[in-house]
Design an enzyme around this catalytic site. Sequence first.
Site, PDB file in Angstrom:
ATOM      1  N   LYS A 180       0.855  -1.193   0.000  1.00 22.35           N
ATOM      2  CA  LYS A 180       0.000   0.000   0.000  1.00 22.35           C
ATOM      3  C   LYS A 180       0.883   1.231   0.000  1.00 22.35           C
ATOM      4  O   LYS A 180       2.026   1.180   0.456  1.00 22.35           O
ATOM      5  CB  LYS A 180      -0.865   0.019   1.275  1.00 22.35           C
TER       6      LYS A 180
ATOM      7  N   ASP B 263      -7.161   4.434  -4.297  1.00 26.18           N
ATOM      8  CA  ASP B 263      -7.794   4.269  -2.982  1.00 26.18           C
ATOM      9  C   ASP B 263      -8.400   5.645  -2.685  1.00 26.18           C
ATOM     10  O   ASP B 263      -8.653   6.415  -3.631  1.00 26.18           O
ATOM     11  CB  ASP B 263      -6.762   3.837  -1.914  1.00 26.18           C
TER      12      ASP B 263
HETATM   13  P1  NDP Z   1     -13.011   7.898  -2.528  1.00 29.31           P
HETATM   14  O1  NDP Z   1     -11.946   8.896  -2.313  1.00 29.31           O
HETATM   15  O2  NDP Z   1     -13.569   7.712  -3.895  1.00 29.31           O
HETATM   16  O3  NDP Z   1     -14.250   8.193  -1.565  1.00 29.31           O
HETATM   17  C1  NDP Z   1     -14.090   8.239  -0.177  1.00 29.31           C
HETATM   18  C2  NDP Z   1     -15.407   8.620   0.459  1.00 29.31           C
HETATM   19  O4  NDP Z   1     -15.313   8.504   1.868  1.00 29.31           O
HETATM   20  C3  NDP Z   1     -15.792  10.073   0.179  1.00 29.31           C
HETATM   21  O5  NDP Z   1     -17.175  10.190   0.205  1.00 29.31           O
HETATM   22  C4  NDP Z   1     -15.147  10.795   1.362  1.00 29.31           C
HETATM   23  O6  NDP Z   1     -15.741  12.039   1.660  1.00 29.31           O
HETATM   24  C5  NDP Z   1     -15.397   9.807   2.482  1.00 29.31           C
HETATM   25  N1  NDP Z   1     -14.318   9.926   3.477  1.00 29.31           N
HETATM   26  C6  NDP Z   1     -12.991   9.718   3.272  1.00 29.31           C
HETATM   27  N2  NDP Z   1     -12.294   9.959   4.387  1.00 29.31           N
HETATM   28  C7  NDP Z   1     -13.194  10.323   5.308  1.00 29.31           C
HETATM   29  C8  NDP Z   1     -13.089  10.694   6.662  1.00 29.31           C
HETATM   30  N3  NDP Z   1     -11.904  10.714   7.288  1.00 29.31           N
HETATM   31  N4  NDP Z   1     -14.234  10.989   7.315  1.00 29.31           N
HETATM   32  C9  NDP Z   1     -15.438  10.940   6.673  1.00 29.31           C
HETATM   33  N5  NDP Z   1     -15.592  10.607   5.382  1.00 29.31           N
HETATM   34  C10 NDP Z   1     -14.491  10.297   4.720  1.00 29.31           C
HETATM   35  O7  NDP Z   1     -12.429   6.523  -1.961  1.00 29.31           O
HETATM   36  P2  NDP Z   1     -12.943   5.042  -2.236  1.00 29.31           P
HETATM   37  O8  NDP Z   1     -14.410   5.006  -2.427  1.00 29.31           O
HETATM   38  O9  NDP Z   1     -12.064   4.453  -3.260  1.00 29.31           O
HETATM   39  O10 NDP Z   1     -12.562   4.330  -0.853  1.00 29.31           O
HETATM   40  C11 NDP Z   1     -13.482   4.206   0.238  1.00 29.31           C
HETATM   41  C12 NDP Z   1     -13.024   3.082   1.153  1.00 29.31           C
HETATM   42  O11 NDP Z   1     -12.974   1.857   0.424  1.00 29.31           O
HETATM   43  C13 NDP Z   1     -11.625   3.250   1.745  1.00 29.31           C
HETATM   44  O12 NDP Z   1     -11.611   2.650   3.035  1.00 29.31           O
HETATM   45  C14 NDP Z   1     -10.754   2.434   0.805  1.00 29.31           C
HETATM   46  O13 NDP Z   1      -9.570   2.006   1.441  1.00 29.31           O
HETATM   47  C15 NDP Z   1     -11.695   1.269   0.528  1.00 29.31           C
HETATM   48  N6  NDP Z   1     -11.436   0.489  -0.687  1.00 29.31           N
HETATM   49  C16 NDP Z   1     -11.349   1.070  -1.917  1.00 29.31           C
HETATM   50  C17 NDP Z   1     -11.155   0.298  -3.039  1.00 29.31           C
HETATM   51  C18 NDP Z   1     -11.130   0.875  -4.421  1.00 29.31           C
HETATM   52  O14 NDP Z   1     -11.037   0.099  -5.355  1.00 29.31           O
HETATM   53  N7  NDP Z   1     -11.244   2.167  -4.602  1.00 29.31           N
HETATM   54  C19 NDP Z   1     -10.982  -1.157  -2.929  1.00 29.31           C
HETATM   55  C20 NDP Z   1     -11.175  -1.675  -1.606  1.00 29.31           C
HETATM   56  C21 NDP Z   1     -11.372  -0.863  -0.545  1.00 29.31           C
HETATM   57  P3  NDP Z   1     -14.983  13.379   1.214  1.00 29.31           P
HETATM   58  O15 NDP Z   1     -15.007  13.369  -0.272  1.00 29.31           O
HETATM   59  O16 NDP Z   1     -15.752  14.484   1.826  1.00 29.31           O
HETATM   60  O17 NDP Z   1     -13.593  13.258   1.759  1.00 29.31           O
HETATM   61  O1  2IT Z   2      -8.006  -1.477  -0.682  1.00 30.82           O
HETATM   62  C1  2IT Z   2      -7.936  -1.940  -1.830  1.00 30.82           C
HETATM   63  O2  2IT Z   2      -8.063  -3.153  -2.043  1.00 30.82           O
HETATM   64  C2  2IT Z   2      -7.747  -1.012  -2.947  1.00 30.82           C
HETATM   65  N1  2IT Z   2      -7.695   0.193  -2.732  1.00 30.82           N
HETATM   66  C3  2IT Z   2      -7.605  -1.534  -4.348  1.00 30.82           C
HETATM   67  C4  2IT Z   2      -6.204  -2.024  -4.598  1.00 30.82           C
HETATM   68  C5  2IT Z   2      -5.893  -2.422  -6.017  1.00 30.82           C
HETATM   69  O3  2IT Z   2      -4.718  -2.738  -6.243  1.00 30.82           O
HETATM   70  O4  2IT Z   2      -6.773  -2.451  -6.877  1.00 30.82           O
END
Ligand code: NDP
Ligand code: 2IT
Length: 444
Positions: free
Chosen positions: A126, A166
């Site tokens: 990561k 992420d």
């Molecule tokens: P994005 O940046 O697209 O979206 C994040 C969302 O969560 C936004 O709505 C953001 O609000 C909110 N958020 C982030 N940090 C905070 C905080 N500290 N307090 C409150 N709200 C918060 O990220 P993703 O959707 O990609 O990721 C969301 C989660 O999923 C994370 O935990 C990530 O690690 C996990 N994840 C993502 C994957 C991927 O493929 N993208 C795969 C697997 C897991 P705001 O815009 O206002 O900050």
């Molecule tokens: O938390 C996760 O699994 C991710 N943000 C996606 C990682 C990836 O390599 O697609």
Amino acid sequence: MGYVEEVFEKVKQKNASEPEFLQAVEEVLETIRPVVEKNEELYRREALLERLVEPERQIKFRVPWVDDKGQTQVNTGYRIQFNSAIGPYKGGLRFHPSVYVGIIKFLGFEQIFKNSLTGLPIGGGKGGSDFDPKGKSDREVMAFCQSFMTELCKYIGQDEDVPAGDIGVGGREIGYLFGQYKRIKTSYEGVLTGKGLTYGGSLARTEATGYGVLFLTEELLKCNGNDIKGKTVAVSGSGNVAIYAIQKAQQLGAKPVTCSDSTGWIYDPEGIDVALLKEVKEVKRARLTEYAAARKSAEYHEGKGVWSIKCDVALPCATQNELLIDDAKALVANGVIAVVEGANMPTSLDATKYLQDNGVLFVPGKASNAGGVATSALEMTQNSERLSWSFEEVESKLQNIMVNIYHNIDDAAKRYDMEGNYVAGANIAGFEKVADAMLAQGIV
Ligand code: NDP
Ligand code: 2IT
């Protein structure tokens, strides 16, 4: 003292200022205990657990860039290459002001077991930075990404380490990062995933994490004598994972009624309007107040609150530790059936225990959000064979992977007499494969 306790004590001493990392390690070590006890002599001699909790390599670097006013800014960049026993390091990059080494280590540690659960050959890693993309112009984001990659490119490669998105890293950032990698290395390779469709990206990668959460939820409910159809769903977040979780929930006949961002949350009893949410978040990069302004049925509230809404299924899809003990109590009091994590470690340890003790079906993110990284691995495969598969082909592979993950974690829990404990099942099933590969490869 047992081996698990001994190792956890050492981890606590060594990483005292990294609470998120300790939380992730505690959950894994506690639940793999029966496997460790069966093999204690061998694991101790080979220091298997000590090696598992120590990253293979940690890279920390300066990221200088110039903002639109001509002022130089300095951020810190990280890439933690945690474990390569079963494949090249794989995992996302997070750009958020809260990023420090403890956040990247917890995410990298979780990624080892998640990637193992996908059944595909990817190790755990990561990275990220304390850079905040919010409010920055496209040029500023590009300047930051180019500087970040100028250093990172020394340590990554298609067979070495393959980053992705992420929090705060989506298609725009991956494009700038890829461009700079190619420019410096003169190599057109699948070094990042989540790429755009015109330059090596995979169809369905954008949707994959959220869709995967729903494919797993569908199987979970089916195997527990229930059905996703007709269920009311509370979702947190409004980013990549949340948006496509909401979309697939609707496609499967459920009704998602909430979403949130870091300033407030929406309750929309008629069901979230996905097209509007995408416009507000993906196109305008705006706040949820704009969603509420455009939709009569929606209520907007400041602060936190989605878990106070009565629902059958709760999907935390925003960030770590966003579902705490009081939230778990509210969900149980409102009759929640299942909590399935879309984010990484969104539920605190005491909230998890409360949900499990109260008969709620609870699936940890390392199993339920694995569809994103699994589809990243499918993107790597397509890049290697220089072909691209159709949306339907990728989506159907994703669905198979999620159904398999559910059955693997369910079986692992049953094998150790912990039926229904999907946290233990996920950690055990993920660990077994990595442990076997580490033992086979000697002391490295
Ligand atoms: P994005 O940046 O697209 O979206 C994040 C969302 O969560 C936004 O709505 C953001 O609000 C909110 N958020 C982030 N940090 C905070 C905080 N500290 N307090 C409150 N709200 C918060 O990220 P993703 O959707 O990609 O990721 C969301 C989660 O999923 C994370 O935990 C990530 O690690 C996990 N994840 C993502 C994957 C991927 O493929 N993208 C795969 C697997 C897991 P705001 O815009 O206002 O900050
Ligand atoms: O938390 C996760 O699994 C991710 N943000 C996606 C990682 C990836 O390599 O697609």
